[in-house]
Design a protein around this motif. Sequence first.
Motif, PDB file in Angstrom:
ATOM      1  N   ILE A  42       0.840  -1.195   0.000  1.00 46.92           N
ATOM      2  CA  ILE A  42       0.000   0.000   0.000  1.00 46.92           C
ATOM      3  C   ILE A  42       0.876   1.247   0.000  1.00 46.92           C
ATOM      4  CG2 ILE A  42      -1.801   1.252   1.236  1.00 46.92           C
ATOM      5  CD1 ILE A  42      -2.606  -1.408   2.512  1.00 46.92           C
ATOM      6  N   ILE A  43       1.932   1.231   0.819  1.00 45.85           N
ATOM      7  CA  ILE A  43       2.852   2.373   0.903  1.00 45.85           C
ATOM      8  C   ILE A  43       3.554   2.593  -0.440  1.00 45.85           C
ATOM      9  CG2 ILE A  43       4.901   3.279   2.057  1.00 45.85           C
ATOM     10  CD1 ILE A  43       4.050   1.506   4.490  1.00 45.85           C
ATOM     11  N   LEU A  44       3.989   1.486  -1.059  1.00 48.20           N
ATOM     12  CA  LEU A  44       4.642   1.590  -2.370  1.00 48.20           C
ATOM     13  C   LEU A  44       3.671   2.105  -3.419  1.00 48.20           C
ATOM     14  CD1 LEU A  44       6.742  -1.717  -2.429  1.00 48.20           C
ATOM     15  CD2 LEU A  44       7.536   0.597  -1.953  1.00 48.20           C
ATOM     16  N   LYS A  51       2.558  10.325  -3.992  1.00 48.42           N
ATOM     17  CA  LYS A  51       2.237  10.789  -2.643  1.00 48.42           C
ATOM     18  C   LYS A  51       3.517  10.879  -1.811  1.00 48.42           C
ATOM     19  CE  LYS A  51      -2.128  10.483  -3.710  1.00 48.42           C
ATOM     20  NZ  LYS A  51      -2.937  11.684  -3.974  1.00 48.42           N
ATOM     21  N   THR A  52       3.571  11.869  -0.950  1.00 49.95           N
ATOM     22  CA  THR A  52       4.728  12.072  -0.080  1.00 49.95           C
ATOM     23  C   THR A  52       4.471  11.465   1.292  1.00 49.95           C
ATOM     24  OG1 THR A  52       5.217  14.153  -1.195  1.00 49.95           O
ATOM     25  CG2 THR A  52       6.283  13.770   0.931  1.00 49.95           C
ATOM     26  N   ILE A  53       5.445  10.700   1.793  1.00 50.37           N
ATOM     27  CA  ILE A  53       5.328  10.068   3.106  1.00 50.37           C
ATOM     28  C   ILE A  53       6.555  10.432   3.941  1.00 50.37           C
ATOM     29  CG2 ILE A  53       5.373   7.851   4.327  1.00 50.37           C
ATOM     30  CD1 ILE A  53       3.695   6.701   2.053  1.00 50.37           C
ATOM     31  N   HIS A  54       6.315  10.897   5.165  1.00 47.42           N
ATOM     32  CA  HIS A  54       7.395  11.252   6.081  1.00 47.42           C
ATOM     33  C   HIS A  54       7.444  10.216   7.208  1.00 47.42           C
ATOM     34  CE1 HIS A  54       7.785  15.173   4.120  1.00 47.42           C
ATOM     35  NE2 HIS A  54       6.466  15.254   4.166  1.00 47.42           N
ATOM     36  N   VAL A 163      10.494   0.264   8.920  1.00 42.10           N
ATOM     37  CA  VAL A 163       9.866  -0.184   7.665  1.00 42.10           C
ATOM     38  C   VAL A 163       9.569   0.998   6.751  1.00 42.10           C
ATOM     39  CG1 VAL A 163       7.803  -1.257   6.669  1.00 42.10           C
ATOM     40  CG2 VAL A 163       8.890  -2.288   8.665  1.00 42.10           C
ATOM     41  N   LEU A 164       9.018   2.077   7.303  1.00 41.82           N
ATOM     42  CA  LEU A 164       8.699   3.251   6.490  1.00 41.82           C
ATOM     43  C   LEU A 164       9.953   3.870   5.886  1.00 41.82           C
ATOM     44  CD1 LEU A 164       5.971   5.038   8.683  1.00 41.82           C
ATOM     45  CD2 LEU A 164       5.642   3.584   6.671  1.00 41.82           C
ATOM     46  N   SER A 165      11.050   3.809   6.614  1.00 37.48           N
ATOM     47  CA  SER A 165      12.306   4.379   6.129  1.00 37.48           C
ATOM     48  C   SER A 165      12.947   3.508   5.050  1.00 37.48           C
ATOM     49  CB  SER A 165      13.292   4.560   7.289  1.00 37.48           C
ATOM     50  OG  SER A 165      12.762   5.428   8.271  1.00 37.48           O
ATOM     51  N   ALA A 166      12.588   2.218   5.018  1.00 36.87           N
ATOM     52  CA  ALA A 166      13.237   1.269   4.104  1.00 36.87           C
ATOM     53  C   ALA A 166      12.416   0.983   2.853  1.00 36.87           C
ATOM     54  CB  ALA A 166      13.522  -0.043   4.838  1.00 36.87           C
ATOM     55  N   THR A 167      11.297   1.678   2.673  1.00 33.41           N
ATOM     56  CA  THR A 167      10.430   1.368   1.525  1.00 33.41           C
ATOM     57  C   THR A 167      11.115   1.631   0.186  1.00 33.41           C
ATOM     58  OG1 THR A 167       9.417   3.556   1.822  1.00 33.41           O
ATOM     59  CG2 THR A 167       8.219   1.656   2.693  1.00 33.41           C
ATOM     60  N   ASN A 168      11.985   2.644   0.124  1.00 29.98           N
ATOM     61  CA  ASN A 168      12.695   2.923  -1.132  1.00 29.98           C
ATOM     62  C   ASN A 168      13.631   1.776  -1.506  1.00 29.98           C
ATOM     63  OD1 ASN A 168      11.501   5.434  -1.550  1.00 29.98           O
ATOM     64  ND2 ASN A 168      13.039   6.505  -0.328  1.00 29.98           N
ATOM     65  N   GLY A 175      11.419  -3.945  -7.948  1.00 30.75           N
ATOM     66  CA  GLY A 175      11.249  -3.451  -9.308  1.00 30.75           C
ATOM     67  C   GLY A 175       9.786  -3.178  -9.621  1.00 30.75           C
ATOM     68  N   LYS A 176       9.531  -2.581 -10.792  1.00 29.46           N
ATOM     69  CA  LYS A 176       8.168  -2.209 -11.152  1.00 29.46           C
ATOM     70  C   LYS A 176       7.247  -3.423 -11.296  1.00 29.46           C
ATOM     71  CE  LYS A 176       9.191   2.195 -13.405  1.00 29.46           C
ATOM     72  NZ  LYS A 176       9.094   2.996 -14.669  1.00 29.46           N
ATOM     73  N   SER A 177       7.738  -4.479 -11.940  1.00 31.99           N
ATOM     74  CA  SER A 177       6.919  -5.674 -12.149  1.00 31.99           C
ATOM     75  C   SER A 177       6.593  -6.354 -10.825  1.00 31.99           C
ATOM     76  CB  SER A 177       7.639  -6.667 -13.077  1.00 31.99           C
ATOM     77  OG  SER A 177       7.877  -6.094 -14.336  1.00 31.99           O
ATOM     78  N   GLY A 178       7.606  -6.456  -9.960  1.00 29.42           N
ATOM     79  CA  GLY A 178       7.399  -7.086  -8.659  1.00 29.42           C
ATOM     80  C   GLY A 178       6.416  -6.312  -7.812  1.00 29.42           C
ATOM     81  N   ILE A 179       6.530  -4.982  -7.826  1.00 28.51           N
ATOM     82  CA  ILE A 179       5.608  -4.143  -7.055  1.00 28.51           C
ATOM     83  C   ILE A 179       4.182  -4.306  -7.557  1.00 28.51           C
ATOM     84  CG2 ILE A 179       4.966  -1.744  -6.571  1.00 28.51           C
ATOM     85  CD1 ILE A 179       7.961  -1.091  -6.566  1.00 28.51           C
ATOM     86  N   TYR A 180       4.022  -4.378  -8.883  1.00 27.49           N
ATOM     87  CA  TYR A 180       2.683  -4.516  -9.466  1.00 27.49           C
ATOM     88  C   TYR A 180       2.029  -5.826  -9.022  1.00 27.49           C
ATOM     89  CZ  TYR A 180      -1.049  -4.615 -12.947  1.00 27.49           C
ATOM     90  OH  TYR A 180      -2.281  -4.681 -13.561  1.00 27.49           O
TER      91      TYR A 180
END
Length: 209
Positions: A42-44, A51-54, A163-168, A175-180
């Motif tokens: 969801i975050i990805l 969207k910006t997440i801090h 976890v929030l800091s490591a999402t990047n 990758g794009k395919s894996g995220i999809y």
Amino acid sequence: MYILCIFNLNTITMLSSFSFQQAISAFLILFGIIDITGSIPIILNLKARGKTIHPMRATLISFALLLVFFYAGELMLQLFDIDIESFAIAGGLVLFIMAIEMLLDIEIFKYKGPSDEATIIPLVFPLVAGPAAFTTLLTLRSTFDSVNILTGLSLNMIYVFFVLSATNVIQRILGKSGIYIVRKFFAIILLAISVEVIISNIYGLTNNC
């Protein structure tokens, strides 16, 4: 001097009530309920939509909300004449909308605020500090000592920040395919969870009537 003595007595009482077993139990229960790991898709998805997440802000606000609800949750709901089931249904509906967005690649929830960020909604509420976490904290109060619940909650907030800091990093690995693929899979899971939350609490409301 009197206030200092009271503070010291309260501190000693809390320390004497500390139980490693209770703290770990509270941590594990809240870990399963908050489930920030399961919210990674969801975050990805939010980041992919610009969207910006801090991470730090999200963690601190979530922690503050959970603490407020821990100490004054029942009073707050009574003040607005809202029962916990109705509150949970509202959170379930937000989760349902998010699942539909992920599943159908559409945008229903639109935030027009500055920087188009998603730190407060939907990240803080209902993903981290949601109805399930609120009701769990109220339930734990009747079983565990407060110091142990707060210890478990604090450890969970540290993990949430990590976890929030490591999402990047996770985004680069998948990758794009894996995220999809992961996004579609978890959209179904999130949809099922939201339906369960809504139905179970509607059942609770009908039983209370």
